[in-house]
Design a protein around this motif. Sequence first.
Motif, PDB file in Angstrom:
ATOM      1  N   SER A 150       0.865  -1.180   0.000  1.00 33.30           N
ATOM      2  CA  SER A 150       0.000   0.000   0.000  1.00 33.30           C
ATOM      3  C   SER A 150       0.904   1.233   0.000  1.00 33.30           C
ATOM      4  O   SER A 150       1.345   1.704   1.048  1.00 33.30           O
ATOM      5  CB  SER A 150      -0.918   0.000   1.230  1.00 33.30           C
ATOM      6  N   TYR A 151       1.222   1.716  -1.206  1.00 34.23           N
ATOM      7  CA  TYR A 151       2.086   2.892  -1.338  1.00 34.23           C
ATOM      8  C   TYR A 151       1.382   4.121  -0.757  1.00 34.23           C
ATOM      9  O   TYR A 151       1.987   4.941  -0.085  1.00 34.23           O
ATOM     10  CB  TYR A 151       2.430   3.107  -2.809  1.00 34.23           C
ATOM     11  N   SER A 152       0.074   4.235  -1.034  1.00 33.49           N
ATOM     12  CA  SER A 152      -0.771   5.248  -0.389  1.00 33.49           C
ATOM     13  C   SER A 152      -1.506   4.562   0.757  1.00 33.49           C
ATOM     14  O   SER A 152      -2.144   3.527   0.553  1.00 33.49           O
ATOM     15  CB  SER A 152      -1.774   5.827  -1.380  1.00 33.49           C
ATOM     16  N   ALA A 153      -1.412   5.125   1.931  1.00 33.47           N
ATOM     17  CA  ALA A 153      -2.007   4.496   3.114  1.00 33.47           C
ATOM     18  C   ALA A 153      -3.521   4.355   2.949  1.00 33.47           C
ATOM     19  O   ALA A 153      -4.176   5.287   2.475  1.00 33.47           O
ATOM     20  CB  ALA A 153      -1.707   5.315   4.362  1.00 33.47           C
ATOM     21  N   PRO A 154      -4.100   3.209   3.287  1.00 31.10           N
ATOM     22  CA  PRO A 154      -5.557   3.040   3.174  1.00 31.10           C
ATOM     23  C   PRO A 154      -6.297   3.930   4.161  1.00 31.10           C
ATOM     24  O   PRO A 154      -5.887   4.055   5.324  1.00 31.10           O
ATOM     25  CB  PRO A 154      -5.757   1.559   3.505  1.00 31.10           C
ATOM     26  N   LYS A 155      -7.393   4.533   3.709  1.00 30.47           N
ATOM     27  CA  LYS A 155      -8.171   5.420   4.578  1.00 30.47           C
ATOM     28  C   LYS A 155      -9.078   4.647   5.525  1.00 30.47           C
ATOM     29  O   LYS A 155      -9.382   5.099   6.618  1.00 30.47           O
ATOM     30  CB  LYS A 155      -9.007   6.379   3.729  1.00 30.47           C
ATOM     31  N   TYR A 156      -9.536   3.488   5.055  1.00 33.50           N
ATOM     32  CA  TYR A 156     -10.508   2.725   5.840  1.00 33.50           C
ATOM     33  C   TYR A 156     -10.019   1.293   6.027  1.00 33.50           C
ATOM     34  O   TYR A 156      -9.215   0.780   5.237  1.00 33.50           O
ATOM     35  CB  TYR A 156     -11.886   2.734   5.166  1.00 33.50           C
ATOM     36  N   LEU A 157     -10.531   0.638   7.052  1.00 34.13           N
ATOM     37  CA  LEU A 157     -10.134  -0.732   7.357  1.00 34.13           C
ATOM     38  C   LEU A 157     -10.515  -1.683   6.227  1.00 34.13           C
ATOM     39  O   LEU A 157      -9.756  -2.593   5.885  1.00 34.13           O
ATOM     40  CB  LEU A 157     -10.783  -1.174   8.672  1.00 34.13           C
TER      41      LEU A 157
ATOM     42  N   ILE B 282       2.540  -4.954   2.934  1.00 36.10           N
ATOM     43  CA  ILE B 282       3.339  -3.847   3.454  1.00 36.10           C
ATOM     44  C   ILE B 282       2.555  -2.547   3.286  1.00 36.10           C
ATOM     45  O   ILE B 282       1.983  -2.292   2.218  1.00 36.10           O
ATOM     46  CB  ILE B 282       4.688  -3.731   2.699  1.00 36.10           C
ATOM     47  N   THR B 283       2.554  -1.722   4.313  1.00 38.90           N
ATOM     48  CA  THR B 283       1.929  -0.396   4.251  1.00 38.90           C
ATOM     49  C   THR B 283       2.993   0.665   4.478  1.00 38.90           C
ATOM     50  O   THR B 283       3.724   0.609   5.466  1.00 38.90           O
ATOM     51  CB  THR B 283       0.819  -0.252   5.316  1.00 38.90           C
ATOM     52  N   MET B 284       3.085   1.623   3.547  1.00 38.84           N
ATOM     53  CA  MET B 284       4.060   2.703   3.654  1.00 38.84           C
ATOM     54  C   MET B 284       3.386   3.934   4.250  1.00 38.84           C
ATOM     55  O   MET B 284       2.329   4.363   3.772  1.00 38.84           O
ATOM     56  CB  MET B 284       4.657   3.013   2.278  1.00 38.84           C
ATOM     57  N   LEU B 285       3.997   4.496   5.286  1.00 38.48           N
ATOM     58  CA  LEU B 285       3.385   5.589   6.038  1.00 38.48           C
ATOM     59  C   LEU B 285       4.406   6.694   6.297  1.00 38.48           C
ATOM     60  O   LEU B 285       5.600   6.420   6.413  1.00 38.48           O
ATOM     61  CB  LEU B 285       2.876   5.086   7.391  1.00 38.48           C
ATOM     62  N   HIS B 286       3.912   7.928   6.386  1.00 34.27           N
ATOM     63  CA  HIS B 286       4.738   8.973   6.976  1.00 34.27           C
ATOM     64  C   HIS B 286       4.223   9.239   8.396  1.00 34.27           C
ATOM     65  O   HIS B 286       3.154   8.764   8.777  1.00 34.27           O
ATOM     66  CB  HIS B 286       4.794  10.240   6.124  1.00 34.27           C
ATOM     67  N   SER B 287       4.971   9.993   9.164  1.00 35.17           N
ATOM     68  CA  SER B 287       4.741  10.084  10.613  1.00 35.17           C
ATOM     69  C   SER B 287       3.317  10.486  10.979  1.00 35.17           C
ATOM     70  O   SER B 287       2.738   9.964  11.935  1.00 35.17           O
ATOM     71  CB  SER B 287       5.727  11.070  11.238  1.00 35.17           C
ATOM     72  N   SER B 288       2.700  11.394  10.223  1.00 33.65           N
ATOM     73  CA  SER B 288       1.350  11.862  10.566  1.00 33.65           C
ATOM     74  C   SER B 288       0.286  10.796  10.303  1.00 33.65           C
ATOM     75  O   SER B 288      -0.819  10.871  10.845  1.00 33.65           O
ATOM     76  CB  SER B 288       1.014  13.121   9.764  1.00 33.65           C
ATOM     77  N   GLN B 289       0.596   9.790   9.469  1.00 35.58           N
ATOM     78  CA  GLN B 289      -0.377   8.734   9.143  1.00 35.58           C
ATOM     79  C   GLN B 289      -0.318   7.560  10.109  1.00 35.58           C
ATOM     80  O   GLN B 289      -1.244   6.751  10.154  1.00 35.58           O
ATOM     81  CB  GLN B 289      -0.126   8.226   7.714  1.00 35.58           C
TER      82      GLN B 289
ATOM     83  N   PRO C   4      -0.547   7.206  13.520  1.00 32.96           N
ATOM     84  CA  PRO C   4      -1.602   7.020  14.533  1.00 32.96           C
ATOM     85  C   PRO C   4      -2.913   6.479  13.958  1.00 32.96           C
ATOM     86  O   PRO C   4      -3.545   5.601  14.559  1.00 32.96           O
ATOM     87  CB  PRO C   4      -1.791   8.433  15.112  1.00 32.96           C
ATOM     88  N   LYS C   5      -3.309   6.990  12.791  1.00 31.59           N
ATOM     89  CA  LYS C   5      -4.558   6.523  12.182  1.00 31.59           C
ATOM     90  C   LYS C   5      -4.446   5.058  11.766  1.00 31.59           C
ATOM     91  O   LYS C   5      -5.387   4.272  11.937  1.00 31.59           O
ATOM     92  CB  LYS C   5      -4.912   7.393  10.975  1.00 31.59           C
ATOM     93  N   PHE C   6      -3.282   4.690  11.212  1.00 29.92           N
ATOM     94  CA  PHE C   6      -3.076   3.297  10.798  1.00 29.92           C
ATOM     95  C   PHE C   6      -3.115   2.364  12.005  1.00 29.92           C
ATOM     96  O   PHE C   6      -3.704   1.277  11.948  1.00 29.92           O
ATOM     97  CB  PHE C   6      -1.742   3.178  10.063  1.00 29.92           C
TER      98      PHE C   6
ATOM     99  N   LEU D 250      -6.605   1.729  12.959  1.00 29.62           N
ATOM    100  CA  LEU D 250      -7.235   0.733  12.075  1.00 29.62           C
ATOM    101  C   LEU D 250      -6.877  -0.685  12.530  1.00 29.62           C
ATOM    102  O   LEU D 250      -7.735  -1.567  12.575  1.00 29.62           O
ATOM    103  CB  LEU D 250      -6.788   0.935  10.629  1.00 29.62           C
ATOM    104  N   LEU D 251      -5.607  -0.882  12.860  1.00 34.24           N
ATOM    105  CA  LEU D 251      -5.163  -2.199  13.308  1.00 34.24           C
ATOM    106  C   LEU D 251      -5.841  -2.592  14.616  1.00 34.24           C
ATOM    107  O   LEU D 251      -6.228  -3.751  14.808  1.00 34.24           O
ATOM    108  CB  LEU D 251      -3.645  -2.202  13.500  1.00 34.24           C
ATOM    109  N   LYS D 252      -6.007  -1.620  15.494  1.00 33.19           N
ATOM    110  CA  LYS D 252      -6.674  -1.880  16.773  1.00 33.19           C
ATOM    111  C   LYS D 252      -8.133  -2.259  16.548  1.00 33.19           C
ATOM    112  O   LYS D 252      -8.676  -3.137  17.222  1.00 33.19           O
ATOM    113  CB  LYS D 252      -6.582  -0.638  17.662  1.00 33.19           C
ATOM    114  N   GLN D 253      -8.749  -1.590  15.582  1.00 33.22           N
ATOM    115  CA  GLN D 253     -10.140  -1.898  15.247  1.00 33.22           C
ATOM    116  C   GLN D 253     -10.279  -3.340  14.761  1.00 33.22           C
ATOM    117  O   GLN D 253     -11.281  -4.003  15.033  1.00 33.22           O
ATOM    118  CB  GLN D 253     -10.625  -0.929  14.164  1.00 33.22           C
TER     119      GLN D 253
END
Length: 647
Positions: free
Chosen positions: A530-537, A557-564, A566-568, A571-574
């Motif tokens: 996931s080059y662009s982080a998924p918005k939804y689970l 694999i999910t690619m993230l920058h620092s601001s993304q 917490p949201k990711f 999603l994993l916690k959900q």
Amino acid sequence: MELFVVNRHNEEPESKGTEVDEEQEKLKKTLQRIEKNKKLRSKQKERDKKLKETIQRTTKLRQAKRELKAKIVVVPKDDNKEFLDHNIEVDEANNAGTTEENTAKNRKNKKRKLDSNNVEGFTILGVDNFAKKNKVKRVLPKWLANPTIISVNLQKLETKVSDMKVLDKSLRKLLKAKGILNFFPVQVEVIPWLLESNRHSDIMFPRDVCISAPTGSGKTLAFVLPLIQVIKKHHIKKIRALVILPTRDLAVQVFTTFKTYSEGTNIDICLITGQNSFEAEQRQLVYKNAAFGYVTKVDILVCTAGRLIDHLKATEGFDLQHLEFLVIDEADRVLESVQNDWLYHLEKHIYPDGSTRILNQITLQKRRPPQKLLFSATLSQDPEKLQQLNLFQPKLFTSVVENNGELSKENLVTVDKFIGKYTTPKELTERYIQTSVDLKPLVLYKFINQEKLRKILVFTHSVESAHRLAILLTALFKEELKVQDISSHLQLKQRKELITKFSEGQIDILISTDALARGIDLPGVQCVISYSAPKYLKAYIHRAGRTARAGEQGIAITMLHSSQLPKFQALLKQAEKSNVEEIKISEEDLEPLGDQYKESLDKLRNTVEKEEKTGLKKIKAAKKFKKNIKSYNAMKINSNGAEKGTP
């Protein structure tokens, strides 16, 4: 005049004395009220202190009670009544003399507190209310709360194709010819159940079915095989099964599966997705007979929702009155589609007299309502959403995975907490990479080289992003790997060619939008990025589901920058995922690639500029062509008019 003056001066001292007395009386009362309020406040503080102490004692008692209950093993009532009676005696002994006292004290304290909060019509601010509110517990319908559990272990397949005697011999031979020797767990549970439910469908209406299982677990064959077996006994052509899918690509895939396993039968399968002209699709569906009127040419119809509504509205003789099965694959996505309100028009066509499924059951009409089969890896458990389908005595099959990948039978009693949780295959390894936006493409390049991956599916958020990333990775890999982008902007034929090349290994990296995220079976995908982080689970689950299919190993694999990040993590916690670890690629490892990265960025810039110029030229050429056509038509009209006007 003098009398008036004397009287006025005589009254003045008396008036002043009266006013002074009144003011002193008011002041006295105010001081008394203040003193009274001070006493009330001090009493209130004492009461609050006592209440806190009481609550603390009550909390400790409740905690002790819970610990005691946790130690007590619950035994079924009918099996051991004496044991249950003993448990009750233990509870009573532990709580004797405390529970009733504490309950009475709590009630008195609450009442005092409520009374003391109101002082002469004023509410005292800052008074804490310690009354504990009861938690609202979710109450699910019985069929959602009591599902049939499907295993997700695809490594150990215990049911052979030859052992499922309820399936026709011809279908078992076909399966073996295609190299399928064992059934997946979802097929083992669903196929016999569907065949059994349709054995006496002329007497008893079959129940509707919802199947929620991970991607790549064999859901398509779970409905294809029973439908073919049930429908092939009919000799008169009528649309017996309607299969609705969210995208053209997925519809083509399901259509191909039906064609494969209907070999040797008289079943006709039709695909309508808008790929062909509307008139051509009409000719595939019906023809007009001089004696009998419109005649149906199809047994099973595979379609998208939007195209189905077009034919319901405009195709004469298109008849779904004999429909026995309504299959909705990727059900959550199809239900979210609001194309022309397809569900309303479909129900109206199936029940033209306005009757409902329940009404048909009560009046015992001969025509059976269609059995609805819902399939998805992320099936909604929201009763309100499912209610719009008007399900008849539904049955739920669902997969449940705990953090360790296994479901113990002891935990089946608490399975309700897993209902609606999105599950992924046990064979899937999930990781994430944190990086800056500027270095993201280079980190991707480094990771692919480092892990020596091939057959990689990359997801981005837009068509433009996918195209530019494909150009950049092509410049970085040069001749080492073949990179290609795919999107819904391409024709269906072009998309099929790219998917075929990718499946055969001619393309190493395929970059796509979420158009390929649902349902599409791409054999042998090693890694999904996931080059662009998924918005939804849901997006994350379906992307990851393109790998680790049919029991094979895979990496997501999910690619993230620092601001993304917490949201990711939210999603994993959900999804109750706690085993997703970080892959670290330091900037020091990227330093040797700096010059190569700069050259690739220059190539990207030049390529994009050329494409933009080419695009502008094409637009100008198209406009010029349209202008020439218009002028030519105008000249033709003028010349025809002149010819008609000559003597």
